[in-house]
Design a protein around this motif. Structure first.
Motif, PDB file in Angstrom:
ATOM      1  N   GLY A   1       0.781  -1.401   0.080  1.00 48.31           N
ATOM      2  CA  GLY A   1       0.175   0.039   0.112  1.00 48.31           C
ATOM      3  C   GLY A   1       0.852   1.235  -0.079  1.00 48.31           C
ATOM      4  N   ILE A   2       1.951   1.236   0.805  1.00 47.06           N
ATOM      5  CA  ILE A   2       3.130   2.064   0.834  1.00 47.06           C
ATOM      6  C   ILE A   2       3.578   2.524  -0.549  1.00 47.06           C
ATOM      7  CG2 ILE A   2       5.082   3.086   1.762  1.00 47.06           C
ATOM      8  CD1 ILE A   2       4.478   1.887   4.479  1.00 47.06           C
ATOM      9  N   ILE A   3       3.930   1.426  -1.283  1.00 45.85           N
ATOM     10  CA  ILE A   3       4.456   1.617  -2.710  1.00 45.85           C
ATOM     11  C   ILE A   3       3.409   2.287  -3.562  1.00 45.85           C
ATOM     12  CG2 ILE A   3       5.625   0.337  -4.361  1.00 45.85           C
ATOM     13  CD1 ILE A   3       7.402   0.726  -1.789  1.00 45.85           C
TER      14      ILE A   3
ATOM     15  N   ASP B   1       7.180   8.686 -14.136  1.00 43.40           N
ATOM     16  CA  ASP B   1       8.553   8.949 -14.293  1.00 43.40           C
ATOM     17  C   ASP B   1       9.369   9.096 -12.946  1.00 43.40           C
ATOM     18  OD1 ASP B   1       8.378   8.862 -17.001  1.00 43.40           O
ATOM     19  OD2 ASP B   1       8.023  10.885 -17.369  1.00 43.40           O
ATOM     20  N   GLY B   2       8.379   8.984 -11.958  1.00 42.84           N
ATOM     21  CA  GLY B   2       9.213   9.363 -10.708  1.00 42.84           C
ATOM     22  C   GLY B   2       9.837   8.322  -9.972  1.00 42.84           C
ATOM     23  N   ASP B   3      10.941   8.448  -9.340  1.00 45.37           N
ATOM     24  CA  ASP B   3      11.873   7.560  -8.589  1.00 45.37           C
ATOM     25  C   ASP B   3      11.062   6.900  -7.347  1.00 45.37           C
ATOM     26  OD1 ASP B   3      13.827   5.920  -7.530  1.00 45.37           O
ATOM     27  OD2 ASP B   3      15.476   7.317  -8.475  1.00 45.37           O
ATOM     28  N   VAL B   4      10.543   6.042  -7.528  1.00 41.75           N
ATOM     29  CA  VAL B   4       9.802   5.275  -6.262  1.00 41.75           C
ATOM     30  C   VAL B   4      10.942   4.943  -5.281  1.00 41.75           C
ATOM     31  CG1 VAL B   4       8.550   3.249  -5.443  1.00 41.75           C
ATOM     32  CG2 VAL B   4       7.777   4.544  -7.547  1.00 41.75           C
ATOM     33  N   ASP B   5      12.167   4.380  -5.580  1.00 42.71           N
ATOM     34  CA  ASP B   5      13.199   3.941  -4.693  1.00 42.71           C
ATOM     35  C   ASP B   5      13.655   4.943  -3.973  1.00 42.71           C
ATOM     36  OD1 ASP B   5      12.726   1.385  -5.803  1.00 42.71           O
ATOM     37  OD2 ASP B   5      14.822   0.918  -6.299  1.00 42.71           O
ATOM     38  N   ALA B   6      14.002   6.102  -4.835  1.00 46.39           N
ATOM     39  CA  ALA B   6      14.412   7.218  -4.184  1.00 46.39           C
ATOM     40  C   ALA B   6      13.351   7.992  -2.854  1.00 46.39           C
ATOM     41  CB  ALA B   6      14.874   8.071  -5.138  1.00 46.39           C
ATOM     42  N   ILE B   7      12.185   7.971  -3.137  1.00 43.22           N
ATOM     43  CA  ILE B   7      11.374   8.491  -2.387  1.00 43.22           C
ATOM     44  C   ILE B   7      11.213   7.741  -0.979  1.00 43.22           C
ATOM     45  CG2 ILE B   7       8.749   9.186  -2.000  1.00 43.22           C
ATOM     46  CD1 ILE B   7       8.715   9.836  -5.115  1.00 43.22           C
TER      47      ILE B   7
ATOM     48  N   SER C   1      16.160   1.522   0.184  1.00 44.56           N
ATOM     49  CA  SER C   1      15.470   1.617  -1.279  1.00 44.56           C
ATOM     50  C   SER C   1      15.549   0.206  -2.018  1.00 44.56           C
ATOM     51  CB  SER C   1      16.199   2.686  -2.334  1.00 44.56           C
ATOM     52  OG  SER C   1      17.793   2.300  -2.239  1.00 44.56           O
ATOM     53  N   ASP C   2      16.128  -0.812  -1.274  1.00 43.63           N
ATOM     54  CA  ASP C   2      15.998  -2.143  -1.757  1.00 43.63           C
ATOM     55  C   ASP C   2      14.594  -2.661  -1.569  1.00 43.63           C
ATOM     56  OD1 ASP C   2      16.210  -4.828  -2.762  1.00 43.63           O
ATOM     57  OD2 ASP C   2      18.568  -4.887  -1.962  1.00 43.63           O
TER      58      ASP C   2
END
Length: 938
Positions: A419-421, A431-437, A445-446
């Protein structure tokens, strides 16, 4: 059967019979900037290997105190969970400095092990160097031939008992650069049958142990990656004392191989185990853990016994050498070791203060051979007791944090994670960086690793950042956090934890001092500048030859054959003055420094000096400035003496600065200095100034320096050293400039004393003209203050006490009025609350003294409102602060304080956030506050 003391002594006696000089162990404080602790027997002999000093003897032997708990050699996390790792250990060793080589080293190793100690010959295996692809040098045929002759003589097959090893196992290097060479190791087979035919050698088996490493130093690793053959060859050997003592004890002097081998079975540890048993009511069970992730109760019991016994040795020996637990570098490593011991001890239900009680049995055991332990027994106890008491308070906070982490982990499941993801993906867009956020908000971020952990059978996941906070802030070792987690069926995100650890290592690497180690070229040393400035008569009108120049970015540097200018070294500032050329041109010398091989570099303005090389020059030092520096340098020595006399001889210099107008002296001591102690130290120095004792100096070979001469830990000394003797009471190795009699100092005053790190203090002081100026200034300020207060100087303290008490009373009255005003605002605000979604919503602007008062008001309002959402805002100077509180009912309805504040601060030109029940934030646009608060309840 030999006990440990007899075993150690027999090693030293054996090599004494082979004409070796028996030398004492060096301090655990290393001289190399790349080391946290002395970690090998050869550390103290590095200057001989590098050619920086001539070895005072051709052969030497000793037992060296070592700690391996940080940096390249870090065994800390393994200690306790196996039976052969230690953080503190003794390294028995023998050395040849360009004397004997492989033949003798190998023959004597075999003789001691088999003829003197009686190790079974058929169970011994030797390794020799066989380079792999890309490895340096050639196969060590010489070592192989010597071993082959020995095994053949004993009727043993060399093809079985000699094994080859590549660079990893059989080529020793001091570092990336420096002296190095092939090595030959001796291993013993401790399996019940003893018939493994060498198959367990270097296979990480506890049943086949390396006991001695013979290093043959014959190359120098250059900075370009090449290996140059040395003109002088050396032997450097190292034997793990605890390993040999443990083997003899476990096998009952090589008669019984039925028990698992363990270093911890000797009297070195069993004596300490008895004291742990007396405190805990439990006994050591001699178990060897089969799986550290699934320990039985008895195995866990034995792990704790080993941890405590090992760690009290490390702490006691390091404190005896002046290295105290603290907040940075090696000091922090010691603090972590102590905290690891205390945490494990708690699992035996040991009472607070238990670790300090292990000091006496350790000192009783080791003190007879290491007298520094007995000498500093009280200091060791005092330091450990203080650290233990402090950590006992921290433990409870750490356990509370673990409980909160546990609660969070139990409510986080795969559905929650996904749900968070999903929310982040929606927020970030295509185009957003999900790992970085995710990394910014949750520290890792893994995402694939986290998902894998959630899909497992555990009750929940402890994030790596959470485990790291327990480790870094509260001193919880990872292995103990893992045990606590397993008891609750939780798993730890080890990938995330390691990522945080790597960030910390990277910070440490960036702060680390890197050095290129190289063998000193004796020819280059011969051309170093000859210093001729100890005698004041030589400071002016000194003639010599200009022999070279160096060009810098903003200035040039002149090099002369001799120089009366002192080059900055050992804390003493470099001299200034002038240099006059033969044609009458005069240049100002603004500083004097030195390079790596002893050239004095005189800093001057940019100019064309190369054409003057070879000509004569006249050098004039600023004598007045030099005399001021000399006074402060002699004062530094006298301060060091007074500190050691007052606080104890555990005090060790940790740095100094000697300038014309003041001195700064850093030293290792475990507690703040009391006002009475400071007064005593200052009085002692001034008494010696009045006595006007002579100051003398003389040079002696380093090996012949008197025993009462103080040397600085970490300082590199040459083969010949200069002893500065002040009045017979202060004797230090020092190459700096000094007064001729203590009366020249005039007056000594301490300006300031403070802590600069845990276990390290700093004193700033002045003497001579600077002390007179300070006294004059203080006297004038005192009388000025007395005039301001309309009293006599002696009455200032009493008058200030009255004024301070009056101020406190006024502050209390003001505070009471502010609280009364805030309470009145609260009553008015309750009337503005509105009903929405079954909750009371209150949003209002308040006028209080500070944000903390606003927080208190918000809590009070929520109590009165019951199920509610409370949002308050206030203007404090140019900034605006807002807060939100959500009751449990509001959270259950989907309202979160952190989300409310995040939205609100965005409208105020700022940011903020927090937990679902409480959050705060700020902004810069105070004019938007009223409108933003109205929107919340609209």
């Amino acid at each position: 059967m030999m006990d440990s003391a007899a075993l150690r002594q027999s090693f030293l006696d054996f090599f004494k019979s082979k004409e070796h000089q028996i030398v004492p162990s060096a301090s655990l404080m290393p001289s190399s900037p790349n080391l946290q602790f002395t970690n090998a027997g050869m550390n103290q002999f590095v200057p001989y290997f590098l050619g920086e000093q001539a070895a005072p003897w051709p052969r030497a032997a000793d037992t060296q105190k070592c700690i391996r708990a940080g940096g390249k050699h870090n065994d800390l996390e393994d200690v306790g969970f196996d039976t052969y790792h230690h953080t503190f250990f003794e390294m028995l060793g023998n050395w040849s400095f360009n004397d004997y080589f492989k033949a003798e080293a190998i023959a004597w190793a075999w003789e001691l092990l088999t003829d003197v100690w009686g190790l079974p010959k058929e169970r011994l295996y030797a390794t020799v160097y066989q380079p792999g692809e890309g490895d340096p040098a050639e196969f060590d045929q010489e070592a192989y031939d010597h071993w082959a002759a020995i095994f053949e003589k004993e009727g043993l097959d060399p093809k079985v008992h000699i094994l080859n090893g590549n660079k990893k196992d059989n080529f020793w290097m001091m570092g990336d650069t420096g002296p190095c060479g092939p090595c030959s190791e001796l291993h013993i087979d401790l399996t019940p049958a003893g018939d493994t035919q060498g198959k367990l050698v270097n296979a990480d088996s506890p049943y086949c142990i390396e006991i001695w490493n013979l290093v043959f130093i014959q190359f120098n690793a250059e900075a370009d990656g090449s290996f140059k053959t040395l003109k002088q060859r050396h032997v450097d050997t190292g034997m793990g004392f605890e390993r040999v003592a443990g083997i003899i004890a476990t096998t009952k002097n090589f008669t019984d191989y039925s028990q698992p081998p363990s270093n911890y079975n000797s009297d070195l540890f069993l004596d300490i185990f008895k004291h742990i048993s007396n405190m805990s009511g439990r006994s050591y069970g001699y178990t060897m853990p089969e799986n550290r992730d699934d320990l039985s109760g008895e195995e866990m019991n034995d792990v704790i016994f080993r941890v405590l016994a090992d760690h009290i040795r490390t702490l006691s020996f390091s404190i005896a050498d002046g290295i105290l637990p603290g907040n940075a570098d090696r000091n922090y490593t010691l603090r972590r070791i102590l905290r690891r011991a205390v945490m494990f001890g708690r699992r035996l239900d040991l009472k607070p203060g238990f670790f300090t009680k292990l000091v006496d049995p350790l000192v009783d055991k080791m003190g007879p051979f290491f007298p520094e332990l007995e000498k500093r027994r009280d200091v060791i106890r005092e330091v450990i007791a203080g650290e233990e008491k402090s950590f006992d308070r921290t433990i409870d906070r750490g356990l509370q944090l673990f409980d909160r982490i546990n609660d969070r982990a139990l409510v986080r499941d795969l559905e929650h994670f996904e749900g968070i993801i999903a929310d982040i993906q929606k927020e970030a867009g295509e185009d957003g960086d999900v790992d970085a956020i995710y990394a910014e908000r949750y520290g890792h971020s893994d995402l694939a690793e986290i998902k894998r952990l959630y899909e497992g059978p555990s009750n929940g996941v402890i994030y790596g950042t959470e485990a790291f906070e327990l480790y870094d802030t509260y001193g919880f070792p990872l292995d103990l956090t893992e045990l606590l987690a397993r008891e609750r069926n939780l798993v730890i995100d080890l990938v995330g934890f390691e990522a945080e650890m790597e960030k910390q290592r990277d910070r440490a690497r960036k702060a680390q001092v890197k050095t290129i180690v190289s063998v000193v070229d004796q020819d280059e040393k011969l051309h170093s500048t000859q210093f001729a400035g100890f005698d004041l008569n030589d400071l002016t009108g000194f003639t010599t030859e200009l022999v070279g120049t160096f060009s810098g970015d903003d200035s040039d540097f002149l090099v002369t054959a001799q120089s009366p200018f002192y080059a900055e070294m050992g804390g003493q500032k470099g001299d200034t003055g002038t240099i006059t050329f033969a044609d009458g041109t005069k240049v100002a010398v603004t500083d004097t420094i030195t390079d790596g091989v002893g050239h004095h570099l005189h800093q001057v303005a940019k100019g064309n000096y190369e054409e003057k090389v070879g000509s004569h020059v006249t050098m004039d030092v600023d004598v007045a400035r030099r005399r001021k520096i000399q006074r402060h340098h002699s004062a530094t020595h006298m301060l060091n003496w007074a500190l050691r006399e007052t606080l104890g001889d555990h005090v060790q210099q940790a740095g100094s600065l000697v300038a014309p107008d003041h001195l700064r002296f850093d030293f290792r001591h475990h507690a703040a200095i009391t006002p009475d102690e400071l007064a005593q130290i200052e009085r002692m120095v001034n008494e010696q100034i009045i006595a006007n004792a002579g100051v003398n100096w003389f040079e002696v070979p380093f090996s012949d320096k008197p025993d009462d001469v103080v040397a600085v830990f970490g300082e590199k000394y040459g083969s010949v050293v200069r002893v500065v003797d002040i009045g017979g009471y202060s004797k230090e190795l020092c190459g700096g400039a000094h007064v001729r009699a203590t009366g020249e100092l005039g007056l000594f005053k301490i300006k300031h004393e403070s802590a600069i790190a845990a276990g390290t203090r700093r004193i700033e002081a002045v003497c001579g003209e600077s002390a007179f100026e300070l006294a004059t200034q203080n006297f004038a300020e005192l009388h000025h203050m007395a005039n301001k207060l309309s009293c006599k100087p002696a009455e200032i303290e009493e008058r200030l006490e009255k004024l301070l008490n009056q101020n406190k009373d006024l502050e209390k009255q003001l505070r009471a009025m502010e609280q009364k005003q805030a309470a009145a605002q609260g009553g008015n605000l309750i009337d503005t609350a509105v009903e929405k979604d079954g909750l009371k919503w209150l949003a209002g602007k308040v006028s209080v003294a500070n944000p903390n008062d606003m927080r208190g008001l918000g809590v009070d309002l929520q109590k009165k409102l019951g199920p509610s959402v409370v949002i308050l805002g206030g203007v404090f100077g140019p900034k605006v602060t807002v807060l939100a509180l959500c009751s449990p009912e509001a959270i259950a309805a989907g309202h979160k304080a952190g989300d409310i504040i995040r939205d609100l601060t965005a409208k105020l030109g700022g940011k903020g956030g927090g937990k679902p029940d409480f959050a705060m934030g700020g902004g810069s646009d105070a004019s938007a506050l009223d409108g933003a608060l109205k929107e919340v309840v609209a």
